[in-house]
Design a protein around this motif. Structure first.
Motif, mmCIF file in Angstrom:
data_model
loop_
_atom_site.group_PDB
_atom_site.id
_atom_site.type_symbol
_atom_site.label_atom_id
_atom_site.label_comp_id
_atom_site.label_asym_id
_atom_site.label_seq_id
_atom_site.Cartn_x
_atom_site.Cartn_y
_atom_site.Cartn_z
ATOM 1 N N CYS A 61 27.825 39.283 36.367
ATOM 2 C CA CYS A 61 28.138 37.914 36.045
ATOM 3 C C CYS A 61 29.716 37.448 36.405
ATOM 4 O O CYS A 61 29.835 36.291 36.492
ATOM 5 N N LYS A 62 30.217 38.546 36.845
ATOM 6 C CA LYS A 62 31.688 37.928 37.009
ATOM 7 C C LYS A 62 32.014 37.842 38.575
ATOM 8 O O LYS A 62 32.835 37.035 39.017
ATOM 9 N N ILE A 63 30.724 38.028 39.511
ATOM 10 C CA ILE A 63 30.940 37.920 40.973
ATOM 11 C C ILE A 63 30.954 36.644 41.297
ATOM 12 O O ILE A 63 31.730 36.076 41.966
ATOM 13 N N PRO A 64 30.183 35.646 40.690
ATOM 14 C CA PRO A 64 30.232 34.128 40.964
ATOM 15 C C PRO A 64 31.592 33.629 40.800
ATOM 16 O O PRO A 64 32.142 32.624 41.353
ATOM 17 N N ASN A 65 32.530 34.107 39.786
ATOM 18 C CA ASN A 65 33.841 33.533 39.567
ATOM 19 C C ASN A 65 34.680 33.986 40.999
ATOM 20 O O ASN A 65 35.601 33.340 41.156
ATOM 21 N N TYR A 66 34.462 34.918 41.570
ATOM 22 C CA TYR A 66 35.107 35.368 42.806
ATOM 23 C C TYR A 66 34.632 34.806 44.063
ATOM 24 O O TYR A 66 35.512 34.567 45.099
ATOM 25 N N ILE A 109 28.397 30.689 35.960
ATOM 26 C CA ILE A 109 27.656 29.676 36.818
ATOM 27 C C ILE A 109 27.713 28.549 35.731
ATOM 28 O O ILE A 109 27.118 28.727 34.627
ATOM 29 N N SER A 110 27.819 27.169 36.164
ATOM 30 C CA SER A 110 27.525 26.245 35.291
ATOM 31 C C SER A 110 26.035 25.965 34.909
ATOM 32 O O SER A 110 25.191 26.375 35.906
#
Length: 195
Positions: free
Chosen positions: A19-24, A62-63
């Motif tokens: 879940c941290k991947i989309p932040n990057y 993710i929103s």
């Protein structure tokens, strides 16, 4: 196996990392959501215990609006009705009960209450996608219309439901909807229904 059944800590840790991947990198949002939907489709016994958890964790990166929209797009192309129905149930529960979804509930409601708003196109598009997908489950569709305060359509759907032969699962879902509507977060909506 990305979603191990037996080890909740491993599952939670993998989810936190993924879940941290989309932040990057936002391009991975679709890939990650599709990956989890594929895993859930192959391991359906994971849907009920982990579906909401997956959505809650994904919503940190993710929103919620994007999360629901990507899921709708993916599920609208899926031909496995039983799987789609199970995922609709997860989405329905996530949208109607989780704190992370409160903003989206408000935006969806506003999209049909405020025709003059310039910011409603995305919300209307999401409502239309949810409605189209959730039409497979008439009780979820009814609840979507109720929580968005689209009462005219809600009434029409309730009348149609009363003419249908309902299954035991339908009655269980209706019971859950009634219990949910009795929750404090829906007091304002219940007062509007009385008017």
């Amino acid at each position: 196996n990305i979603l191990p059944e037996s080890n909740q800590r491993v599952f939670d840790n993998i989810m936190k990392i993924l879940c941290k991947i989309p932040n990057y990198n936002k391009t991975y949002s679709n890939i990650i959501i599709h990956c989890f939907i594929n895993k859930l489709s192959k391991n359906r016994n994971l849907i009920k215990p982990h579906g909401i958890t997956i959505y809650k964790l994904l919503s940190k990166s993710i929103s919620v609006m994007s999360l629901l929209e990507i899921t709708c797009d993916y599920l609208l192309k899926n031909n496995d009705v039983n799987f789609v129905m199970a995922m609709i149930s997860v989405m329905d529960n996530f949208l109607s009960t989780e704190e992370e979804s409160e903003y989206v509930r408000m935006k969806l409601k506003k999209s049909y209450l405020d025709n003059n708003s310039v910011n409603t196109d995305d919300e209307r598009r999401l409502f239309d996608k949810l409605f189209t997908l959730w039409a497979l489950n008439p009780i979820s569709t009814l609840f979507l219309c109720v929580i968005t305060e689209y009462f005219e359509l809600s009434f029409f759907l309730a009348v149609q439901l009363s003419k249908m032969k309902l299954t035991f699962e339908d009655y269980e879902q209706l019971q859950n909807v009634v219990q949910l509507l009795e929750d404090l977060q829906y007091v304002d909506m219940r007062l509007k229904l009385l008017q």
